[in-house]
Design a protein around this motif. Structure first.
Motif, PDB file in Angstrom:
ATOM      1  N   GLY A   1       8.443  -1.285 -23.718  1.00  0.00           N
ATOM      2  CA  GLY A   1       7.711  -1.939 -22.645  1.00  0.00           C
ATOM      3  C   GLY A   1       8.466  -1.870 -21.332  1.00  0.00           C
ATOM      4  N   LEU A   2       7.720  -1.951 -20.254  1.00  0.00           N
ATOM      5  CA  LEU A   2       8.302  -1.926 -18.918  1.00  0.00           C
ATOM      6  C   LEU A   2       8.140  -3.301 -18.283  1.00  0.00           C
ATOM      7  N   SER A   3       9.164  -3.745 -17.571  1.00  0.00           N
ATOM      8  CA  SER A   3       9.073  -5.001 -16.831  1.00  0.00           C
ATOM      9  C   SER A   3       8.179  -4.784 -15.616  1.00  0.00           C
ATOM     10  N   ALA A   4       7.778  -5.865 -14.980  1.00  0.00           N
ATOM     11  CA  ALA A   4       6.972  -5.769 -13.762  1.00  0.00           C
ATOM     12  C   ALA A   4       7.717  -4.968 -12.692  1.00  0.00           C
ATOM     13  N   GLU A   5       9.026  -5.177 -12.572  1.00  0.00           N
ATOM     14  CA  GLU A   5       9.840  -4.447 -11.602  1.00  0.00           C
ATOM     15  C   GLU A   5       9.872  -2.951 -11.926  1.00  0.00           C
ATOM     16  N   GLU A   6       9.983  -2.607 -13.213  1.00  0.00           N
ATOM     17  CA  GLU A   6      10.014  -1.200 -13.619  1.00  0.00           C
ATOM     18  C   GLU A   6       8.673  -0.530 -13.373  1.00  0.00           C
ATOM     19  N   TRP A   7       7.569  -1.215 -13.692  1.00  0.00           N
ATOM     20  CA  TRP A   7       6.246  -0.654 -13.420  1.00  0.00           C
ATOM     21  C   TRP A   7       6.066  -0.414 -11.927  1.00  0.00           C
ATOM     22  N   ARG A   8       6.467  -1.394 -11.107  1.00  0.00           N
ATOM     23  CA  ARG A   8       6.293  -1.262  -9.660  1.00  0.00           C
ATOM     24  C   ARG A   8       7.119  -0.089  -9.129  1.00  0.00           C
ATOM     25  N   GLY A   9       8.356   0.046  -9.560  1.00  0.00           N
ATOM     26  CA  GLY A   9       9.183   1.162  -9.108  1.00  0.00           C
ATOM     27  C   GLY A   9       8.609   2.508  -9.519  1.00  0.00           C
ATOM     28  N   PHE A  10       8.142   2.601 -10.755  1.00  0.00           N
ATOM     29  CA  PHE A  10       7.527   3.815 -11.289  1.00  0.00           C
ATOM     30  C   PHE A  10       6.318   4.195 -10.441  1.00  0.00           C
ATOM     31  N   TRP A  11       5.432   3.228 -10.218  1.00  0.00           N
ATOM     32  CA  TRP A  11       4.203   3.431  -9.444  1.00  0.00           C
ATOM     33  C   TRP A  11       4.532   3.809  -7.998  1.00  0.00           C
ATOM     34  N   GLU A  12       5.462   3.091  -7.387  1.00  0.00           N
ATOM     35  CA  GLU A  12       5.808   3.363  -5.988  1.00  0.00           C
ATOM     36  C   GLU A  12       6.442   4.732  -5.812  1.00  0.00           C
ATOM     37  N   SER A  13       7.159   5.211  -6.817  1.00  0.00           N
ATOM     38  CA  SER A  13       7.753   6.544  -6.691  1.00  0.00           C
ATOM     39  C   SER A  13       6.662   7.613  -6.620  1.00  0.00           C
ATOM     40  N   PHE A  14       5.553   7.423  -7.301  1.00  0.00           N
ATOM     41  CA  PHE A  14       4.434   8.365  -7.229  1.00  0.00           C
ATOM     42  C   PHE A  14       3.658   8.226  -5.918  1.00  0.00           C
ATOM     43  N   ARG A  15       3.790   7.088  -5.262  1.00  0.00           N
ATOM     44  CA  ARG A  15       3.112   6.862  -3.986  1.00  0.00           C
ATOM     45  C   ARG A  15       3.929   7.362  -2.789  1.00  0.00           C
ATOM     46  N   ASP A  16       5.216   7.610  -3.005  1.00  0.00           N
ATOM     47  CA  ASP A  16       6.118   8.034  -1.935  1.00  0.00           C
ATOM     48  C   ASP A  16       5.818   9.482  -1.538  1.00  0.00           C
ATOM     49  N   PRO A  17       5.518   9.755  -0.265  1.00  0.00           N
ATOM     50  CA  PRO A  17       5.161  11.117   0.145  1.00  0.00           C
ATOM     51  C   PRO A  17       6.251  12.159  -0.119  1.00  0.00           C
ATOM     52  N   GLU A  18       7.512  11.805   0.091  1.00  0.00           N
ATOM     53  CA  GLU A  18       8.585  12.770  -0.124  1.00  0.00           C
ATOM     54  C   GLU A  18       8.746  13.101  -1.603  1.00  0.00           C
ATOM     55  N   ILE A  19       8.710  12.097  -2.456  1.00  0.00           N
ATOM     56  CA  ILE A  19       8.835  12.326  -3.898  1.00  0.00           C
ATOM     57  C   ILE A  19       7.630  13.107  -4.404  1.00  0.00           C
ATOM     58  N   ALA A  20       6.441  12.757  -3.924  1.00  0.00           N
ATOM     59  CA  ALA A  20       5.234  13.484  -4.325  1.00  0.00           C
ATOM     60  C   ALA A  20       5.336  14.959  -3.937  1.00  0.00           C
ATOM     61  N   GLU A  21       5.844  15.233  -2.751  1.00  0.00           N
ATOM     62  CA  GLU A  21       6.001  16.621  -2.303  1.00  0.00           C
ATOM     63  C   GLU A  21       6.949  17.387  -3.216  1.00  0.00           C
ATOM     64  N   TRP A  22       8.079  16.776  -3.595  1.00  0.00           N
ATOM     65  CA  TRP A  22       9.024  17.446  -4.497  1.00  0.00           C
ATOM     66  C   TRP A  22       8.410  17.654  -5.883  1.00  0.00           C
ATOM     67  N   ASN A  23       7.416  16.851  -6.215  1.00  0.00           N
ATOM     68  CA  ASN A  23       6.727  16.970  -7.501  1.00  0.00           C
ATOM     69  C   ASN A  23       5.526  17.908  -7.429  1.00  0.00           C
ATOM     70  N   GLY A  24       5.245  18.426  -6.252  1.00  0.00           N
ATOM     71  CA  GLY A  24       4.110  19.331  -6.083  1.00  0.00           C
ATOM     72  C   GLY A  24       2.777  18.613  -6.070  1.00  0.00           C
ATOM     73  N   ASN A  25       2.782  17.340  -5.696  1.00  0.00           N
ATOM     74  CA  ASN A  25       1.560  16.537  -5.694  1.00  0.00           C
ATOM     75  C   ASN A  25       1.359  15.870  -4.341  1.00  0.00           C
ATOM     76  N   ARG A  26       0.218  15.223  -4.230  1.00  0.00           N
ATOM     77  CA  ARG A  26      -0.041  14.336  -3.097  1.00  0.00           C
ATOM     78  C   ARG A  26       0.342  12.928  -3.521  1.00  0.00           C
ATOM     79  N   PRO A  27       0.665  12.071  -2.562  1.00  0.00           N
ATOM     80  CA  PRO A  27       0.993  10.689  -2.936  1.00  0.00           C
ATOM     81  C   PRO A  27      -0.161  10.042  -3.708  1.00  0.00           C
ATOM     82  N   LEU A  28       0.187   9.316  -4.734  1.00  0.00           N
ATOM     83  CA  LEU A  28      -0.780   8.634  -5.595  1.00  0.00           C
ATOM     84  C   LEU A  28      -1.514   7.562  -4.803  1.00  0.00           C
ATOM     85  N   ARG A  29      -2.816   7.456  -5.044  1.00  0.00           N
ATOM     86  CA  ARG A  29      -3.610   6.458  -4.332  1.00  0.00           C
ATOM     87  C   ARG A  29      -4.206   5.407  -5.254  1.00  0.00           C
TER      88      ARG A  29
END
Length: 186
Positions: A25-53
């Motif tokens: 299981g993931l804590s609320a803090e871990e879920w938020r960090g995981f989700w926010e990393s996919f929303r970050d434009p720079e991280i999304a670019e390095w992943n070959g994606n657009r920021p998660l919406r």
């Protein structure tokens, strides 16, 4: 928000990092960090994606559904204080091989060796506990920092592949017989 790390003794670890399996299981803090990393434009670019919406609740549902399929294993990367750093997974688990994916979502920790330690912990687990024979990955060829980190963790370049839009991927792998188990596993 440092707190003592109460990791299970069988959780993969190397150096300063511990890999917490998603199954715990993931804590609320871990879920938020995981989700926010996919929303970050720079991280999304390095992943070959657009920021998660998508909203957090839907992101959780999608991730949980992917894990239930059984062809992937996810881990939260925790630092030496038990704080969330990112996520790491083995996906396309087929037979004796898998593909590695990593997102170090804490950009303030980039370039400090945490990603390399997390990858080494996962490789110890993959070749030791899971008995895999080969772990592969792909990264953008222009992502020199990632390529150096993967090489330092034991991967070698085995090819490249052209991508739409003029970009190129570097294909890397490590085989069990090449693995030196620098974190004591394997």
């Amino acid at each position: 928000m440092a707190r003592p790390l109460a990791a299970a003794p069988d959780w993969p670890h190397c150096g300063r990092v511990t890999l917490k399996p998603f199954a715990y299981g993931l804590s609320a803090e871990e879920w938020r960090g995981f989700w926010e990393s996919f929303r970050d434009p720079e991280i999304a670019e390095w992943n070959g994606n657009r920021p998660l919406r998508m909203p957090l609740w839907l992101f959780k549902r999608v991730v949980q559904g992917e894990i239930k399929r059984g062809d992937r294993m996810g881990f939260v990367i925790l630092d030496e204080h038990g704080d969330w750093l990112g996520t790491l997974e083995l996906y396309e688990l087929k037979g004796r091989e898998a593909t590695l994916g990593i997102i170090l979502g804490r950009k303030d920790r980039w370039g400090q060796g945490y990603g390399r330690e997390a990858v080494r912990a996962l490789l110890d687990y993959a070749f030791g506990t899971l008995g895999l024979e080969r772990v592969k990955l792909r990264t953008f060829s222009h992502n020199l920092r990632a390529r150096r980190a993967f090489a330092a963790a034991g991967f070698r370049e085995v090819g490249s592949e052209a991508l739409p839009g003029g970009k190129q991927d570097t294909l890397m792998e490590v085989r069990k017989e090449e693995w030196r188990a620098p974190c004591g596993g394997g």
